[in-house]
Design a protein around this motif. Structure first.
Motif, PDB file in Angstrom:
ATOM      1  N   ARG A 245      63.669  79.884  46.631  1.00  0.00           N
ATOM      2  CA  ARG A 245      62.616  78.896  46.335  1.00  0.00           C
ATOM      3  C   ARG A 245      63.060  77.472  46.640  1.00  0.00           C
ATOM      4  N   ILE A 246      64.364  77.244  46.669  1.00  0.00           N
ATOM      5  CA  ILE A 246      64.857  75.900  46.988  1.00  0.00           C
ATOM      6  C   ILE A 246      64.361  75.471  48.365  1.00  0.00           C
ATOM      7  N   ALA A 247      64.254  76.431  49.292  1.00  0.00           N
ATOM      8  CA  ALA A 247      63.861  76.114  50.674  1.00  0.00           C
ATOM      9  C   ALA A 247      62.451  75.555  50.767  1.00  0.00           C
ATOM     10  N   ASP A 248      61.639  75.765  49.740  1.00  0.00           N
ATOM     11  CA  ASP A 248      60.248  75.299  49.764  1.00  0.00           C
ATOM     12  C   ASP A 248      60.090  73.888  49.217  1.00  0.00           C
ATOM     13  N   ILE A 249      61.194  73.304  48.763  1.00  0.00           N
ATOM     14  CA  ILE A 249      61.122  71.975  48.143  1.00  0.00           C
ATOM     15  C   ILE A 249      61.736  70.950  49.088  1.00  0.00           C
ATOM     16  N   HIS A 250      61.054  69.835  49.239  1.00  0.00           N
ATOM     17  CA  HIS A 250      61.536  68.789  50.150  1.00  0.00           C
ATOM     18  C   HIS A 250      61.596  67.452  49.418  1.00  0.00           C
ATOM     19  N   PRO A 251      62.700  66.702  49.569  1.00  0.00           N
ATOM     20  CA  PRO A 251      63.916  67.095  50.292  1.00  0.00           C
ATOM     21  C   PRO A 251      64.672  68.203  49.557  1.00  0.00           C
TER      22      PRO A 251
ATOM     23  N   HIS B 110      67.696  68.582  48.599  1.00  0.00           N
ATOM     24  CA  HIS B 110      68.637  68.275  47.514  1.00  0.00           C
ATOM     25  C   HIS B 110      67.933  68.204  46.161  1.00  0.00           C
ATOM     26  N   THR B 111      66.652  67.828  46.148  1.00  0.00           N
ATOM     27  CA  THR B 111      65.930  67.835  44.871  1.00  0.00           C
ATOM     28  C   THR B 111      65.720  69.266  44.387  1.00  0.00           C
ATOM     29  N   GLY B 112      65.503  70.178  45.336  1.00  0.00           N
ATOM     30  CA  GLY B 112      65.373  71.583  44.963  1.00  0.00           C
ATOM     31  C   GLY B 112      66.662  72.143  44.391  1.00  0.00           C
TER      32      GLY B 112
ATOM     33  N   LEU C 191      75.379  68.516  48.662  1.00  0.00           N
ATOM     34  CA  LEU C 191      74.140  67.932  48.165  1.00  0.00           C
ATOM     35  C   LEU C 191      73.556  66.829  49.043  1.00  0.00           C
ATOM     36  N   ASP C 192      74.391  66.096  49.745  1.00  0.00           N
ATOM     37  CA  ASP C 192      73.886  64.972  50.542  1.00  0.00           C
ATOM     38  C   ASP C 192      73.597  65.359  51.990  1.00  0.00           C
TER      39      ASP C 192
ATOM     40  N   ILE D  45      72.588  72.468  53.410  1.00  0.00           N
ATOM     41  CA  ILE D  45      71.989  73.200  52.292  1.00  0.00           C
ATOM     42  C   ILE D  45      71.124  74.339  52.816  1.00  0.00           C
ATOM     43  N   ARG D  46      70.319  74.059  53.841  1.00  0.00           N
ATOM     44  CA  ARG D  46      69.451  75.105  54.400  1.00  0.00           C
ATOM     45  C   ARG D  46      70.284  76.257  54.956  1.00  0.00           C
TER      46      ARG D  46
END
Length: 331
Positions: free
Chosen positions: A261-267, A269-271, A219-220, A225-226
């Motif tokens: 869809r997580i990849a579209d959220i920045h940062p 870790h929030t996704g 997570l950090d 994550i990517r």
């Protein structure tokens, strides 16, 4: 009269000798000296039905796993009273699992798994996976699994461990929770509670949940994550190819899309936190609650030092394999 905690400490300090004596009793040695206690705690205040055979033939009758656990508990209590606690002021011990703890006079549970390392336990709160149980337990690993098919049954305790209450939690999930706790709390208490809710309810037999757990572990580190997101495409295809060969229902595309869809959220870790939250909401509905005040205090300040594997079906499934140097997995 000594306090329960003082009696438990005496047991911990004399655990090896206590188990040695229980094993002697399981071989039919010294049973006469245990008979008075066994009669008192036996059904109808009588010696248990297996006593005479064990004393004279040095073996047990053909018993199921649950009854074997009862035999071990009764002999343990008899050894505790006549040897381990013989020189101190202690109450007569009772066996009463209906009260939620096997030995209520010690506030101590007794678990007797065999070589499959697993037991089923009552479920109270999903957060037990992180904060542990309400009492300590003594884990007594028997050789019942390998002995039951070659009568007469000559049972032994082959390994044993004493676990404090907080250690009766999932090792892998606690590791993740503890690793990220300072970072999460510095960011947001709400984030911390949402991540811990996911860890409490996660089901690794669910493909999407398993991928999300990998990302929560990272997570950090947005770069890792990517990379984890990128690796899910190949795994998704492989899983569905395997399912097709087995004529099983394929994983839904929506699971893969939710990860992507997580990849579209920045940062990133929030996704991950949002995606984990969505998984809990979709799969647990109203049952997937946030921790209550007591649970939150223990999550925030407790040791998070789980030592076992824990998964949930209709009850908790404790897996003690990790305690004894064997691999165990959670679901």
């Amino acid at each position: 009269m000594l306090e329960k905690s003082e009696l438990r400490l005496i047991l911990r300090e004399n655990l090896d000798e206590t188990i040695r004596r229980v094993n002697l009793a399981l071989r039919g040695s010294g049973l006469k000296g245990l008979a008075k206690v066994l009669s008192r705690i036996g059904r109808g205040a009588k010696l248990p039905h297996w006593y005479e055979r064990l004393r004279h033939e040095k073996s047990l009758p053909n018993l199921d796993g649950k009854t074997v656990g009862s035999v071990v508990e009764m002999l343990l209590v008899a050894v505790l009273e006549t040897h381990t606690f013989a020189s101190v002021a202690s109450p007569p011990l009772r066996i009463n699992p209906a009260r939620g703890v096997d030995l209520p006079d010690l506030d101590l549970g007794v678990k007797s798994p065999s070589e499959n390392f697993c037991t089923s336990e009552p479920f109270f709160s999903a957060y037990e996976r992180l904060i542990g149980a309400g009492h300590d337990i003594l884990v007594l690993l028997t050789d019942y699994q390998s002995r039951k098919n070659t009568p007469p049954l000559r049972l032994q305790i082959i390994k044993w461990r004493y676990l404090a209450c907080t250690e009766i939690a999932d090792e892998q999930l606690c590791r993740i929770a503890l690793k990220h706790r300072p970072w999460l709390l510095a960011k947001s208490e709400s984030w911390t509670q949402r991540v811990y809710r996911f860890l409490a309810y996660v089901n690794q037999s669910d493909w999407r949940a398993k991928q999300l757990l990998r990302m929560v572990d990272l997570l950090d580190d947005d770069a890792k994550i990517r990379a984890a997101i990128d690796s899910t495409a190949a795994d998704f295809r492989a899983q569905n190819a395997r399912r097709e060969r087995r004529n099983e229902i394929p994983l839904p595309d929506s699971d893969f899309e939710a990860i992507q869809r997580i990849a579209d959220i920045h940062p990133l870790h929030t996704g991950v936190i949002d995606a984990a939250d969505n998984w809990v909401a979709e799969t647990q509905k109203d049952a997937g609650r946030l921790p209550n005040e007591n649970e939150w205090q223990r999550l925030r300040d407790g040791p998070l030092d789980g030592k076992i594997g824990m998964s949930f079906a209709l009850q908790w499934r404790y897996n003690f394999g990790r305690l004894f140097g064997e691999p165990s997995t959670i679901a």
